[in-house]
Design an enzyme around this catalytic site. Structure first.
Site, PDB file in Angstrom:
ATOM      1  CB  CYS A 174      41.773  45.756  39.242  1.00 30.80           C
ATOM      2  SG  CYS A 174      40.610  45.135  40.453  1.00 30.80           S
TER       3      CYS A 174
ATOM      4  CG  HIS B  63      44.131  48.627  41.257  1.00 29.99           C
ATOM      5  ND1 HIS B  63      42.876  49.186  41.131  1.00 29.99           N
ATOM      6  CD2 HIS B  63      43.942  47.380  41.772  1.00 29.99           C
ATOM      7  CE1 HIS B  63      41.975  48.307  41.536  1.00 29.99           C
ATOM      8  NE2 HIS B  63      42.593  47.218  41.935  1.00 29.99           N
TER       9      HIS B  63
ATOM     10  CG  ASN C 169      39.649  47.213  44.264  1.00 33.40           C
ATOM     11  OD1 ASN C 169      39.468  47.863  43.235  1.00 33.40           O
ATOM     12  ND2 ASN C 169      40.264  46.041  44.268  1.00 33.40           N
TER      13      ASN C 169
END
Ligand code: UT7
Length: 332
Positions: free
Chosen positions: A116, A256, A286
């Site tokens: 990520c 994030h 996500n």
């Protein structure tokens, strides 16, 4: 001579039309809107539908829009880096495919996979090429089709992820704007908590690996959660301290988007208000490499020249890091 810095000159994003709601997910696995909203904070996520459609198709739309809105011709771009964990294929790099589909012919480029943190790592890498003076127009993409590696029979992972793409254009400046500092980390001992078991050289694809569902995301959520809360907050607070930034001096925090609880815990440690934090996890989930550029894209009109901005990520690897930048323009 003044030091050259890399400044973001434009941002663009793309999310597919199909909306996968918590209610639809509740018909696929034993879960509920209430559990997902309480534990993760996601209401819906976008899914790329269509045979033969991959990550580069979303990224191509984002990059084409970026070129158009920044009045950049494809031939001017001299580098394109793509942060991605779901490349179109193992090789060639998705950066090459995006460059081909957008007519970018005078550039070199490559993919970066840092879980990520891929976009953040790619942005830092690109900024170094600009700072060295060797490259003048660099596009950084963050894109992922997470639905391609998500097991929609596994309730512990399928509510989390979504598909999307974002891109920014970096250029050099000698003014007091752009990327000022970055802090990056890896801790490979965390790799066992979040990974794709098969399909690499250790365990190539076979009938057995497909039957065992080993090409999907494996995540042991709790240790990842614990490390994410600590490391993303540590690296963001460290950046504030390093540059004597008080919570009031920070215009925006761009975290994030993995879990609303992780975002809230990080903001609390930084001493900032929720209004200073870009949050769109409830809409997109996500999207891995795309979370940060999708936030910048959505907030572009609220970002002002000179704004102090901190970006921070945590992801598979483990990887984590933060960037401190001064925003470079007022959107038209
Ligand atoms: O972006 C990359 C980095 N990734 C992350 O940052 C993700 C970090 N981890 C997390 O966000 C959280 O750990 C999860 C959202 C993945 C899971 O939340 P949790 O609060 O850690 O839940 P858990 O895994 O400890 O599970 C708690 C309970 C379990 O039931 P029992 O054993 O207590 O009876 C699970 O079986 O919740 C159950 N559960 C669910 N229940 C309803 C797990 N998934 C679901 C679900 N619906 N979707």
């Amino acid at each position: 001579m003044k030091k050259i810095k890399a400044v973001i000159k434009g941002v663009s994003g793309y999310v597919p039309d199909y909306i996968l709601t918590n209610d639809e997910l509740s018909q696929m696995v034993d879960t509920s809107d209430e559990w997902i909203m309480t534990r993760i904070g996601i209401k819906e996520r976008r899914i790329l539908k269509g045979e033969g459609k991959g990550t580069s198709d979303m990224a191509t739309i984002a990059v084409n829009n970026l070129l158009q809105k920044t009045n950049t011709s494809p031939g001017e771009v001299d580098m394109l880096i793509c942060g991605v964990v779901t490349p179109d294929m193992k090789f060639p790099a998705t950066a090459n495919i995006i460059s081909d589909k957008t007519g970018i012919k005078n550039a070199f480029g490559f993919d970066i996979n840092a879980g990520c943190s891929s976009f953040l790592y790619a942005l830092v890498t690109a900024s170094k090429f600009i700072e060295s003076g060797s490259h003048k127009k660099v596009i950084v993409v963050g894109a992922d089709k997470m639905s391609s590696i998500t097991d929609y029979t596994d309730r512990s992972t399928c509510p989390i992820f979504g598909d999307g793409a974002g891109a920014v254009l970096l250029e050099p400046t000698e003014d007091d704007f752009g990327i000022i500092d970055s802090i990056l980390h890896v801790d490979g001992s965390g790799r066992k908590y979040l990974y794709q078991v098969a399909g690499g050289s250790v365990k190539p694809a076979s009938h057995e690996t497909v039957d065992a569902k080993e090409h999907f995301i494996f995540q042991d959520g709790r240790p990842v959660f614990k490390a994410a809360v600590k490391d993303m907050a540590d690296v963001s607070v460290e950046m504030m301290k390093k540059h004597n930034l008080s919570p009031e001096q920070l215009a925006w925090f761009v975290p994030h988007q993995a879990n609303m609880r992780i975002i809230e815990a990080t903001a609390k440690r930084m001493g900032i208000k929720k209004e200073q934090v870009m949050i769109n996890i409830q809409k997109y989930g996500n999207t891995t490499s795309a979370t940060l550029p999708l936030c910048l894209w959505e907030w572009e009109k609220k970002l002002h020249k000179g704004d102090n901005v901190i970006l921070a990520t945590f992801g598979a690897g483990f990887t984590w890091g933060s960037i401190y930048l001064k925003w470079g323009y007022d959107a038209k």
